[in-house]
Structures are given as C-alpha cells and as structure tokens.
Scaffold this motif. Structure first.
Motif, PDB file in Angstrom:
ATOM      1  N   HIS A 193      -9.284   9.967  -3.040  1.00  0.00           N
ATOM      2  CA  HIS A 193      -9.725   8.569  -2.975  1.00  0.00           C
ATOM      3  C   HIS A 193     -10.548   8.400  -1.713  1.00  0.00           C
ATOM      4  O   HIS A 193     -10.229   8.960  -0.658  1.00  0.00           O
ATOM      5  N   SER A 224      -4.912   8.375   4.235  1.00  0.00           N
ATOM      6  CA  SER A 224      -4.797   7.955   2.849  1.00  0.00           C
ATOM      7  C   SER A 224      -4.263   6.516   2.766  1.00  0.00           C
ATOM      8  O   SER A 224      -4.743   5.700   1.972  1.00  0.00           O
ATOM      9  N   ILE A 252       0.803  -1.229   0.000  1.00  0.00           N
ATOM     10  CA  ILE A 252       0.000   0.000   0.000  1.00  0.00           C
ATOM     11  C   ILE A 252       0.831   1.271   0.000  1.00  0.00           C
ATOM     12  O   ILE A 252       0.293   2.370  -0.031  1.00  0.00           O
ATOM     13  N   SER A 297     -14.518   1.480  -3.370  1.00  0.00           N
ATOM     14  CA  SER A 297     -13.368   2.328  -3.663  1.00  0.00           C
ATOM     15  C   SER A 297     -13.823   3.368  -4.675  1.00  0.00           C
ATOM     16  O   SER A 297     -14.143   3.034  -5.808  1.00  0.00           O
ATOM     17  N   LEU A 341      -8.225  -1.773  -1.112  1.00  0.00           N
ATOM     18  CA  LEU A 341      -7.533  -2.827  -1.867  1.00  0.00           C
ATOM     19  C   LEU A 341      -7.821  -4.208  -1.275  1.00  0.00           C
ATOM     20  O   LEU A 341      -8.076  -5.168  -2.009  1.00  0.00           O
ATOM     21  N   THR A 400      -6.407   3.347   1.355  1.00  0.00           N
ATOM     22  CA  THR A 400      -5.897   2.485   0.278  1.00  0.00           C
ATOM     23  C   THR A 400      -5.924   1.026   0.721  1.00  0.00           C
ATOM     24  O   THR A 400      -6.368   0.137  -0.027  1.00  0.00           O
TER      25      THR A 400
END
Ligand SMILES: NC(=O)c1ccc[n+]([C@@H]2O[C@H](COP(=O)([O-])OP(=O)(O)OC[C@H]3O[C@@H](n4cnc5c(N)ncnc54)[C@H](O)[C@@H]3O)[C@@H](O)[C@H]2O)c1
Ligand SMILES: [Mg+2]
Length: 327
Positions: free
Chosen positions: A239, A126, A71, A245, A134, A130
């Motif tokens: 994001h 962040s 990540i 996502s 993911l 992520t």
C-alpha cells in the motif's frame, strides 16, 4: 521531528509516529497520539484526557475526536485511531490550532510525510500510510455524489453513508504496477522530474479501467520507454499513500536481449537508462547513507528500503535469474 530524529522521540515518549494532521488513540485509555498538518507528520503517546485538555487549550471542541478513524491495533489489542487536526488547512474549523504552539504543547515537532515514511520501520510506516490515506479519503468524500447531501462516517471510519438515500461509500484504492525491466544483464531505471534530485526508480503506472495487470505492465513499458515485454512475473505488493491511496503491484519483466533501444517518453519521464548489476549493487550498498547531500559521491541513488521499488531492485541484484511465468 526534532533534530535528533525519530529514535529520540520514540524513546522519549515510548511511542510511534504518523501522518500529517493526525492524532491516534487507543480506546478507552490511553491514547496513541499523532498530529500534524497537510504535509507534515509526527506523533507521540498521549491519553484521551490529555488530548481533550489540549484541544480545550486551543479553543477546540473535543467533539473532533469523533472524526478519528481506526487504523489498527496493538499486540495488546488496543485500538489505534488517527485524527486529522487540520493544522495547515485554512478552511478547517481547526485552523486555529497553531502548528508551533501544538509542537510546544505536545513536546514534538512536525516533518514532511514523505520524509517520515522513509525514516520509519516497516510496521510504523504501514500504520502511518494507512492513517494518511484513510484520513484523506474521508476529507474528500464529505458529500454524496448522487444527492449532494453530507455523508456520515461510521465509528471506525471504514465507510461513509448518505443518510438521504443510504448509499454507502467505501475507501478507494487505485492499482498501480511497478516493474523492474531487465534485458538479462542490465536493469532499466527511470526518473521523473518530481523525484528527489539524483533518485532513479523502477517504472510505474496506474491501471486503466478494463486492464489486467499484465496488460498495464505491457502498455506502461511501451508508452514510457518504447520496449516490448517478453516475460513477466509478480514479486510483491505494497500500500502506498501517494498521490492518494494506491496498491503498488511489483513485477519483474524481461525484454529480448536484441530489443533494448529506449525511446524515452519525455512527457512522462525525465530520464531512463540501463544499468549493470555491478553499478546497481554498488549504489544499493551505499544507499543507506545516500541522500541529496551525498549525491555527488555516487552517480545516482535509489528509493529507500521501505519503498517496494527498493525491494524489486534488491531482488534483481541478489537473484538475477528468477523463473519467469508467461505474461
Ligand atoms: N512505492 C514505490 O516504490 C514507488 C515507486 C515509484 C512510483 N510510485 C508511485 O506510483 C505512482 C504511479 O506512478 P506514475 O506517476 O509513473 O504513474 P503513470 O505513469 O500512470 O502517470 C501518472 C499520471 O497518470 C494519470 N492517472 C491515471 N490514473 C490515475 C489515478 N488513479 N490517480 C492519479 N493519477 C492517475 C495522471 O495523469 C498522472 O499524472 C506514483 O504516484 C508514485 O507515488 C511508488
Ligand atoms: Mg509512470
């Protein structure tokens, strides 16, 4: 998270935090570790050795470390990985990893992802977002949609491949527009029934296939509050791990002063209203302290700093006259 909050956890373990069910490591040693279950989050520093020992203690095969996904990396170029320990998943082979026992063993505790995201600094948030997005993508893309065969993750977790036909699957991101609508002097804030009590935000919506961003903004605003966009300009993007996502694309839009009557679509929104700059500025100032307990003291509250909606609202309050681009 323990009652004294993130700061203490960070200072105690010199660490950062993370996603539900995740565990982060840097290779080869030491590890940056995070862990938790579906809706809870946390993490701390560890080493791969400690983690292997811990997994062993809970009767788990350290083979699950292979499910880790890359990540990011530190300034010292240590790779950071995240791993879902599946603490809340009864179908998971890791279900036996009991949350409370893990908390004791890792000397930490779990909190909800939504809360964790809002308590972190931008960099950590962040990373967490992520990891969460993911790991969830891998969890839901275990099989090839053409052959039905199990897919295989590559080492970093940037893709999955079907061994029977070599189809490659890449993690998906759904574009969402989020728009702060203004009539020149007031801005439009909305709330969905799923929002925390008292919170208002900017208007958001998923892009449909075939649409440009501009078309999505115009459609969403027309659908949700019955307004016609006059001018539109892009602000920033972010994001966002919810509901899966998404790439949040933030814009400012204006409507013509005489055309501000709202037709609120109650299937999508619980409420929508115009707010003056003074009202919004006051709430923004108090927002740092604001939470559900304090909502009696302020008429409403806004998304936390980390959310792009907050940035949009702050921009509007501080710089009301942005030069518009043609929509
Ligand atoms: N970061 C921020 O500041 C911020 C602020 C507000 C909203 N958001 C996010 O924006 C997202 C979209 O906002 P919204 O809920 O108003 O969207 P929306 O108005 O498009 O309505 C959501 C509905 O759209 C449908 N939909 C279409 N495509 C979808 C897809 N790819 N994934 C999921 N649902 C899809 C579903 O029926 C869903 O219930 C929310 O999930 C929310 O997390 C982020
Ligand atoms: Mg919406």
């Amino acid at each position: 998270m323990n009652p004294s909050g993130t700061e203490q956890i960070f200072s105690q373990y010199s660490t950062c935090l993370y996603r539900p069910g995740s565990l982060m490591r840097s290779l080869p040693w030491p590890i940056k570790a995070a862990y938790s279950g579906d809706e809870i989050v946390e993490l701390l520093w560890s080493t791969i050795l400690k983690l292997e020992r811990l997994l062993g203690k809970f009767g788990q095969d350290s083979q699950i470390l292979e499910d880790s996904v890359l990540i990011g990396c530190s300034e010292q170029q240590e790779a950071w990985f995240a791993l879902d320990l599946g603490l809340n998943s009864s179908s998971s082979i890791n279900a036996s990893l009991q949350k409370a026992e893990m908390e004791t063993a890792l000397q930490g505790s779990f909190i909800k992802l939504t809360k964790a995201l809002f308590e972190l600094n931008v960099k950590d948030a962040s990373l967490l977002s992520t990891a969460q997005a993911l790991l969830r993508w891998h969890d839901t893309h275990q099989f090839c949609s053409r052959s039905g065969q199990p897919t295989k993750k590559n080492v970093s977790g940037s893709k999955r491949v079907c061994p029977s036909n070599n189809i490659i699957y890449y993690p998906q991101v759904a574009p969402v527009v989020i728009t702060l609508v203004s009539d020149g002097t007031r801005c439009l804030l909305v709330r969905q029934s799923s929002f925390p009590k008292g919170m208002y935000s900017a208007l958001a919506g998923f892009c449909d296939i075939g649409e440009s961003l501009e078309e999505t903004v115009r459609r969403e605003i027309a659908e949700e509050v019955g307004l016609e966009v006059d001018r539109l300009h892009y602000s920033a993007s972010q994001h966002w791990p919810f509901p899966n996502s998404t790439l949040m694309i933030a814009c400012h839009a204006t409507v013509k002063p005489g055309q501000t009557e709202l037709q609120v679509n109650l299937k999508e929104l619980e409420a929508a209203a115009w707010f003056s700059r003074d009202e919004v500025a006051t709430v923004l100032r108090r927002n740092n302290l604001s939470n559900q307990q304090q909502s009696g003291a302020v008429p409403f509250w806004l998304p936390p700093k980390l959310a792009i909606a907050h940035q949009l609202i702050k921009e509007w309050v501080e710089k009301p006259t942005c030069s518009p681009l043609p929509a």
